[in-house]
Design a protein around this motif. Structure first.
Motif, short mmCIF file in Angstrom:
data_model
loop_
_atom_site.label_atom_id
_atom_site.label_comp_id
_atom_site.label_asym_id
_atom_site.label_seq_id
_atom_site.Cartn_x
_atom_site.Cartn_y
_atom_site.Cartn_z
N ALA B 15 75.52 41.23 24.42
CA ALA B 15 74.66 40.27 23.72
C ALA B 15 73.50 39.85 24.63
O ALA B 15 72.34 39.81 24.19
N ALA B 16 73.82 39.55 25.90
CA ALA B 16 72.77 39.15 26.84
C ALA B 16 71.78 40.29 27.05
O ALA B 16 70.57 40.07 27.08
N ALA B 17 72.31 41.53 27.15
CA ALA B 17 71.42 42.68 27.37
C ALA B 17 70.48 42.86 26.19
O ALA B 17 69.26 43.06 26.37
N PHE B 18 71.01 42.76 24.97
CA PHE B 18 70.15 42.92 23.78
C PHE B 18 69.12 41.81 23.69
O PHE B 18 67.97 42.05 23.30
N LEU B 19 69.52 40.59 24.05
CA LEU B 19 68.57 39.46 24.03
C LEU B 19 67.41 39.72 24.98
O LEU B 19 66.24 39.56 24.60
N LEU B 59 70.76 42.15 16.88
CA LEU B 59 72.05 42.68 17.33
C LEU B 59 72.77 41.65 18.20
O LEU B 59 73.99 41.44 18.05
N ALA B 60 72.03 40.97 19.10
CA ALA B 60 72.65 39.95 19.94
C ALA B 60 73.24 38.85 19.06
O ALA B 60 74.38 38.39 19.29
N SER B 61 72.49 38.43 18.04
CA SER B 61 72.96 37.36 17.16
C SER B 61 74.21 37.79 16.41
O SER B 61 75.18 37.02 16.27
#
Lengths: 93, 103, 161
Positions: B15-19, B59-61
């Motif tokens: 999630a952090a990576a996508f953000l 995607l992160a969300s």
């Protein structure tokens, strides 16, 4: 641990999106032509929507999602209307 | 930030990576909007934010909400779909308007 | 079938959207289905041209190809904007004679081309079937004609025509 990683990423994302909004605003104010300003406005709308999604992740509520969807719809309609106006404005001249 | 504490590490890292990926692409797109010299070059810049910029944050969300609520939360896909369909329309109209004004 | 459900794909899309926006539950399924039926009838009253998808397997191929291309061109455009791009890059217009003429196929092609960073659909001349494309990194116009007509055009032709 996971909260630390995620809140660091959220802080980074909020900063990056805010900066992106500043860039788009500079393009709106700077022009030089009307179509550049409209393009800047469209970009500002998209960045605002992404900022709201990120805020939604941070606060853990779905309210921001609904605001984001309204913003993206308003952005679409506004940009289409302005683009249409750019074409018609010249015809009248 | 209580709800983030309940997130397991295997979900927090993607999630952090996508953000970071999504917001960086949106930032690069807006930077291009500022930096590129002609209008027709600038019209390419916002597509960065509206393609993988949006996809990354969506995607992160999805990851964060699906894991914390332990059920698939997919309504963010609507935003991704909406942005994918509307961006071409606005850019096409803007491009045509610009072409018309230049001719 | 066609009386009650004139646009099955559209109605299915509305039901899925309804369930995503609310919660997945039997009640919402019924409500969403009711809305979808009304929307289908309303759409039929507008009498749009009815798109027909002939090859569902090719739709999957197209989606995978587009997602991969978007990733590749995102990286390419981001690199150019950040200054590491090739020296002597020039942007420019390309005129392309398209092989496809089906309105739905053209609409899908427009979405693909514009959603991919680095190419923008500017104008389409329906009388001559000629597309005006603006390319961010234009090395060889012939190569772009090949790309649009072969890589996407052929698949779209198989799907829609």
């Amino acid at each position: 641990m996971s909260a630390t990683i995620l809140s660091a990423a959220i802080t980074f994302a909020l900063g990056a999106l805010a900066l992106a909004m500043v860039f788009a605003t500079i393009r709106i104010l700077g022009g030089p032509r009307a179509q550049d300003r409209v393009l800047g406005l469209d970009s500002l709308y998209v960045n605002t929507m992404l900022l709201f999604l990120t805020l939604g992740i941070r606060n853990g509520t779905a309210f921001f999602f609904e605001a984001a969807i309204v913003i993206s719809m308003l952005g679409f309609v506004a940009t289409v209307a302005l683009a249409k106006f750019l074409m018609r404005g010249e015809i009248i001249e | 930030m209580t709800h983030l504490d309940t997130l397991p590490l295997w979900a927090a890292i993607p999630a952090a990576a996508f953000l970071v990926l999504g917001s960086s692409l949106a930032l690069i797109g807006s930077f291009g909007l500022l930096r590129l010299r002609t209008f027709y070059e600038r019209i390419h810049a916002p597509t960065l934010g509206s393609s993988w910029g949006t996809a990354g944050i969506v995607l992160a969300s999805i990851i964060v909400f699906s894991v914390t609520q332990s059920r698939p939360v997919l309504h963010e896909l609507l935003i991704a779909g909406f942005v994918t369909v509307t961006t071409p329309v606005t850019l096409m109209l803007l491009g045509r308007a610009a072409l018309y004004r230049d001719r | 079938m066609s009386r009650i459900l004139p646009h099955p794909l559209l109605s299915l899309g509305v039901v899925i959207m309804w369930l995503l926006l609310n919660r997945v539950s039997p009640g919402h399924l019924v409500l969403g289905a009711a809305v979808a039926l009304v929307v289908g009838q309303a759409m039929a009253a507008l009498e749009p041209s009815r798109p027909r998808i002939r090859r569902w397997d090719k739709v999957v191929v197209l989606c995978v190809r587009v997602v991969l291309d978007i990733i590749v061109s995102n990286v390419a455009v981001a690199r150019i904007i950040l200054g590491g791009g090739r020296a002597g890059r020039r942007a420019g217009f390309v005129e392309i004679d398209l092989d496809i003429s089906d309105p739905t196929a053209l609409a899908v092609l427009a979405v693909i081309v514009t959603a991919t960073p680095g190419t923008a659909w500017i104008d389409y001349d329906a009388a001559h079937g000629r597309l005006l494309l603006h390319v961010f990194d234009l090395a060889d116009p012939e190569e772009w004609r090949e790309t649009v007509n072969q890589r996407y055009g052929r698949l779209l032709k198989e799907i829609f025509e």
